[in-house]
Write an enzyme that holds these catalytic residues in place. Structure first.
Site, PDB file in Angstrom:
ATOM      1  N   LYS A 156       1.216  -1.232  -0.442  1.00 57.17           N
ATOM      2  CA  LYS A 156      -0.033   0.022   0.037  1.00 57.17           C
ATOM      3  C   LYS A 156       1.127   1.270  -0.016  1.00 57.17           C
ATOM      4  CE  LYS A 156      -4.041  -1.965   2.507  1.00 57.17           C
ATOM      5  NZ  LYS A 156      -3.525  -3.247   2.597  1.00 57.17           N
ATOM      6  N   ARG A 179      -9.159  19.943  21.116  1.00 58.10           N
ATOM      7  CA  ARG A 179      -7.756  20.036  22.536  1.00 58.10           C
ATOM      8  C   ARG A 179      -7.755  21.791  22.556  1.00 58.10           C
ATOM      9  NH1 ARG A 179      -5.416  15.382  21.943  1.00 58.10           N
ATOM     10  NH2 ARG A 179      -3.104  16.055  22.831  1.00 58.10           N
ATOM     11  N   SER A 205      -2.097  13.864  28.758  1.00 60.12           N
ATOM     12  CA  SER A 205      -0.764  14.314  27.394  1.00 60.12           C
ATOM     13  C   SER A 205      -0.238  16.330  28.146  1.00 60.12           C
ATOM     14  CB  SER A 205      -1.467  14.941  26.639  1.00 60.12           C
ATOM     15  OG  SER A 205      -3.046  15.522  27.074  1.00 60.12           O
ATOM     16  N   TYR A 206      -0.459  16.590  29.564  1.00 63.51           N
ATOM     17  CA  TYR A 206      -0.027  17.848  29.385  1.00 63.51           C
ATOM     18  C   TYR A 206       1.417  16.893  30.611  1.00 63.51           C
ATOM     19  CZ  TYR A 206       0.863  22.155  32.077  1.00 63.51           C
ATOM     20  OH  TYR A 206       0.937  23.324  32.847  1.00 63.51           O
ATOM     21  N   ARG A 207       1.416  17.000  31.398  1.00 74.00           N
ATOM     22  CA  ARG A 207       2.488  16.093  32.275  1.00 74.00           C
ATOM     23  C   ARG A 207       3.925  14.889  30.690  1.00 74.00           C
ATOM     24  NH1 ARG A 207       3.990  11.315  35.352  1.00 74.00           N
ATOM     25  NH2 ARG A 207       5.494  11.903  37.401  1.00 74.00           N
ATOM     26  N   ARG A 208       3.179  14.713  29.929  1.00 75.65           N
ATOM     27  CA  ARG A 208       4.071  14.706  28.469  1.00 75.65           C
ATOM     28  C   ARG A 208       5.044  15.757  28.235  1.00 75.65           C
ATOM     29  NH1 ARG A 208       0.445  11.552  25.079  1.00 75.65           N
ATOM     30  NH2 ARG A 208      -0.961  11.113  27.075  1.00 75.65           N
ATOM     31  N   GLY A 260      -5.314  17.400  24.900  1.00 74.97           N
ATOM     32  CA  GLY A 260      -6.994  16.423  25.004  1.00 74.97           C
ATOM     33  C   GLY A 260      -7.876  16.676  25.922  1.00 74.97           C
ATOM     34  N   ASP A 261      -7.500  17.034  27.296  1.00 71.52           N
ATOM     35  CA  ASP A 261      -8.668  16.240  28.503  1.00 71.52           C
ATOM     36  C   ASP A 261      -7.409  16.705  29.570  1.00 71.52           C
ATOM     37  OD1 ASP A 261      -6.462  14.388  28.457  1.00 71.52           O
ATOM     38  OD2 ASP A 261      -8.515  13.165  29.224  1.00 71.52           O
ATOM     39  N   ASP A 290      -6.302  15.220  32.831  1.00 72.17           N
ATOM     40  CA  ASP A 290      -6.112  13.963  34.086  1.00 72.17           C
ATOM     41  C   ASP A 290      -5.328  14.500  34.837  1.00 72.17           C
ATOM     42  OD1 ASP A 290      -6.931  11.914  31.504  1.00 72.17           O
ATOM     43  OD2 ASP A 290      -5.244  12.758  31.420  1.00 72.17           O
TER      44      ASP A 290
END
Length: 906
Positions: free
Chosen positions: A646, A724, A755-758, A764-765, A767
């Site tokens: 593909k 986001r 994702s913030y901590r990352r 997106g949210d 936590d």
DNA sequence: TGGCTGTACTG
DNA sequence: CAGTAC
DNA sequence: GCCA
């Protein structure tokens, strides 16, 4: 041409629409149109919903107190014991409740467990009024073996949908360099008018057949290369009007599993003949669509654009109030994501643009356009295909790429919102400078890359990290949404001022934790079990922090404070590992699309395919050069023979026949529906099979659709939830909430994860983990409930999606929506409480990302451990016949801190 | 050929 | 229990 | 759909 006349008179009506709220306009029109033609339109915005309630969804009776909001989404978190004050939150009983006759309650004993007291169940409409509601959807899912068996005898596909387009585009094959040119012709009078009214380049010519459709012939499959420079009209996709295609690989369409009698109104890949008689509704549909063939309905988006521009030109604009023409000086190319025919939604939006005075460009022309506006379901790849460019960076810098909702942002004074708040794509954001000149902060990729590579290193292998971060783009884009199809990000990178150019390097340099994650993730992704000794050195900085020494005092304890600061060092560093640089970006886009198609199918097989595509894409992103051969492609981790082929098809032809074939209406609609929180493939397909095509159908309870409470909220805030948020907003909200928590108990350990901590630039949210040291014998039990109550009071949390099973557990999970303030969008927020000793594992798990988690767990398994959010366990005995069944939980060997776990895992 | 992370809430 | 979400 |  009588249809044109008709169009004009209708258009005149549209144009006289007062300057009302655009969305209610769209909503209204769409719902009217809806009755005429079951076309899908894209999401309507949340605020437009309320007027078009011809058939309101079943409402629970007001006396029933619900935890989860009613249609007004005001919530009571109240339990009997606490937060009685939260009951001041308004709970508007919807007076328009459905006739009682159609509502039957489930008998309480149906669900006798303890939850009955806490959860007020949504009423169930066992609606039998038209018999469609509970039509069983048939064997939606077989067990794996069975479907595997079925797979071998590929079900033959329903006959391909004949194109119902009355028109297609005449392509003139270009010269041998692979360029293909297409020309659209229009009868000259029309063309003249178009040119006159829109300044469209006169090279464009459309040719109308007598009945208003266009003369067509099939383009050569070879397809456009994207090199084509733009003097001429861009190529036009002909969507699902497909010629013969290799279908050997094609997954059986989902709805073939649905009894044909319930394929109500299925328009897509369903063989019309077979269903025509089955059901009166179908018959009506069929009839309608065929009678419409002649009328104006079947238009390409750009043809519709031309029409309305024509109509506009004939109008006397002098009596329009100038302030309603606030888009007057704009020359907008609008892309609604519909290749073959303009959807209702697209047409309505185009109407609005024109009505507001914009010059609507039927096709994108770099030298003409001042703005590109995308419907929110549009992917980057889709837009690029539509404008025939290879990369966003090829769009002239002065043309911003905006989301549709920007159009709605005009305030009382006619000012529009700032562009950068409504960027359609995170990697292309415009900031306005004071003088009004556009400033493309996120410049062309070249610039970025340079900044990247030249970034000073803190450690010797920093460059390596940078590279990694660049590739490990968070795979957030929930696969079911299909990374971008419904989720155009609304991102603001960093502060508009000083940090204009450096966003891509910050995490690796300045946030060791993020760096750590990236490294670990990349490594696991690359090799699986391998020597990971770097972890130790990398972790040293924060690794010293031991659980015992971490005494939380009022501010979290000394060491904890250190750590907090340390980790929060990533604050405000917008970081978006750019994945734009990848030389195979077009391939990735295509594979993502294919992945998304499979994701809508929802069968077990497709689920795994989706997984595979994810892996393949991940591998592709990190692959440094353009792929040249099948063999080369197969070298890439996660790419096997099928995918390799593909890939080469994409590279050689620029497209995938599979996508052309499978990208049908059902895929689009199901994708749309799956964007609703709480709606997965199964439900989305059920709704589609029932005849739903638009979000409005769902809102209005058409076709007997019932929504769960969460779904109702998810639908109402469709746009918000699928958008986001900038990193800074996540922090602001967290900073709002954390003090409230500490107010309840100063010894709480409150951490933001995800994702913030990352270190992501957009989240997106949100936590949030809550726990509490137990050294004084107390725990955090009860805190969450109190906290939620207070957040509700202050309007921070606005809706609950689901609430913990048992408030008195040490371990609780909450999901809901929140907002920073009245004027902000709703954002997804999760709270998690865990026993203090599990905080490390929990932090690890919820900081994710999911790829990282999977690899970690797999690695743990291979090492004989078991990892979950509670901790790392050893000596887990598994049932030899079913490895998933644990006979013995084993002993916990690590849990309190992430470092502990990492060390054990090597 | 079988497995692909593992868990919690909803209805 | 299936479906959904994380 | 990939991999062991």
């Amino acid at each position: 041409m009588s249809s044109l006349d008709q169009f004009f008179s209708e258009q005149a009506d549209r144009m006289s629409i007062p300057d009302e709220d655009i969305d209610s306009y769209v909503s209204r029109i769409t719902s009217v149109m809806r009755t005429r033609k079951p076309l899908y339109s894209s999401a309507l915005s949340q605020d437009g919903s309320d007027q078009s309630s011809s058939a309101p969804p079943p409402q629970e009776s007001p006396r029933k107190r619900r935890r989860i909001a009613d249609s007004d989404c005001q919530v009571q978190v109240s339990g009997p014991s606490t937060s009685s004050n939260s009951s001041e939150s308004v709970q508007k009983a919807d007076a328009s409740a459905v006739p009682a006759a159609s509502v039957k309650r489930k008998t309480p004993e149906h669900n006798p467990d303890s939850r009955t007291n806490k959860r007020l169940k949504a009423d169930h409409t066992e609606a039998s009024h038209d018999g469609t509601v509970h039509a069983p959807t048939g064997p939606v899912k077989d067990n794996a073996k069975q479907s595997r068996a079925q797979r071998s005898k590929k079900v033959s596909l329903p006959s391909l949908p004949q194109t119902e387009l009355g028109l297609e585009i005449k392509h003139a094959a270009g010269s041998g360099d692979g360029n293909t040119r297409s020309t659209v012709r229009v009868s000259s009078d029309v063309a003249g008018a178009v040119t006159k009214s829109t300044d469209v380049d006169a090279k464009m010519v459309l040719q109308h057949a007598p009945d208003g459709s266009l003369d067509t012939s099939r383009p050569p499959i070879t397809e456009h290369s994207r090199k084509g420079q733009s003097q001429n009209i861009k190529l036009i996709k002909t969507g699902n009007s497909v010629t013969r295609v290799d279908t050997s690989n094609v997954t059986t369409p989902f709805n073939s599993a649905i009894p044909s009698s319930s394929k109500i109104g299925a328009i897509g890949p369903v063989n019309e003949e077979s269903t025509k008689k089955a059901n009166p509704r179908t018959q009506a549909t069929t009839k309608k669509s065929s009678s419409k063939k002649k009328s104006k309905e079947k238009l390409l988006p750009e043809q519709y654009a031309e029409k309305i521009m024509l109509a506009m030109a004939e109008k006397d604009l002098s009596k329009r109030k100038p302030e309603t023409m606030y888009l007057k000086d704009m020359r907008i190319f609008f892309w609604g994501g519909d290749y073959s025919k303009a959807s209702e939604s697209t047409m309505r939006k185009m109407d609005i643009l024109v009505d507001r005075g914009a010059t609507l460009l039927p096709t994108f022309q770099p030298d003409q356009a001042t703005h590109i506006v995308c419907d929110h379901i549009v992917t980057k790849g889709s837009l690029l295909a539509a404008i025939n460019l290879k990369s966003l960076a090829d769009i002239p810098d002065h043309i911003p790429t905006l989301k549709w909702d920007w159009i709605r942002t005009r305030d009382g004074k006619g000012r529009m919102a700032r562009l950068h708040d409504h960027a359609a794509f995170p990697d292309r954001i415009h900031f306005e400078s004071p003088d009004g000149v556009l400033d493309l902060r996120l410049g062309p990729r070249e610039k970025k890359r340079k900044a990247f590579l030249e970034a000073p290193s803190k450690s010797e292998d920093n460059t390596e990290h940078s590279k990694i971060s660049e590739f490990t783009e968070d795979k957030v884009a929930r696969s079911r949404i299909g990374s971008s199809l419904i989720r155009p990000s609304d991102v603001v990178i960093g502060k508009p001022g000083p940090s204009a150019t450096k966003e891509s390097k910050s995490t690796s340099e300045e946030d060791p934790l993020a760096c750590f994650y990236e490294q670990a993730r990349a490594e696991l992704a690359a090799e699986g079990p391998r020597n990971v000794s770097e972890y130790d050195s990398d972790t040293d900085g924060e690794g010293v922090q031991g659980s015992s020494s971490m005494v939380a005092t009022k501010h979290g304890g000394h060491e904890a404070v250190q750590k907090r600061k340390f980790m929060y060092a990533c604050d405000r560093k917008g970081e978006q590992p750019s994945n734009e640089i990848c030389p195979n970006q077009d391939v990735i886009d295509m594979l993502e699309k294919l992945k998304q198609i499979h994701d809508t199918k929802g069968t077990a097989d497709d689920k795994w395919r989706v997984l595979s595509y994810n892996k393949a894409v991940r591998g592709l992103r990190t692959y440094p050069k353009r792929i040249g051969s099948v063999k080369e492609a197969m070298q890439i981790n996660g790419v096997g023979e099928k995918t390799a082929q593909k890939i080469m098809e994409i590279i050689n032809t620029g497209a995938l026949q599979r996508i052309r074939y499978e990208n049908t209406e059902d895929v689009a609609v199901v994708t749309l529906f799956q964007g609703i929180y709480g709606v997965g493939p199964s439900v989305a397909h059920k709704w589609y099979a029932n005849g739903c095509r638009t979000l409005d159908d769902l809102k209005n309870g058409k076709f007997g659709i019932k929504l769960s409470t969460a779904q109702r909220i998810g639908l109402k805030f469709y746009d918000d939830i699928n958008t986001r948020m900038p990193r800074a907003e996540a922090k602001e909200i967290f900073d709002l909430i954390k003090p409230i928590a500490l107010e309840i108990d100063p010894k709480l350990f409150v951490e933001i994860m995800g994702s913030y901590r990352r270190g992501k630039a957009d989240c997106g949210d949100i936590d949030i983990m809550i726990t509490r040291p137990t050294d004084d014998g107390k725990t955090h039990v009860g805190v969450l409930k109190k906290l939620l109550g207070r957040c509700h009071e202050r309007g921070i949390i606005t809706e609950d999606l689901n609430i913990p099973e048992n408030w008195s557990d040490l371990e609780n999970m909450y999901r809901g929506l929140c907002r920073r303030d009245e004027n902000s969008r709703r954002r997804r927020i999760d709270f998690l409480t865990v026993p203090y000793v599990h905080r490390g594992a929990a932090l690890l798990y919820y900081t994710g990302d999911d790829i990282f988690n999977r690899s970690m767990r797999m690695k743990a398994n291979r090492m004989g451990y078991s990892l979950n959010q509670k901790g790392l366990f050893a000596n887990v005995i598994r049932n030899p016949s079913d490895r998933r069944e644990k006979l013995d939980d084993g002993t916990i060997i690590a849990s309190a801190t992430e470092e502990e776990i990492f060390k054990k895992l090597g």
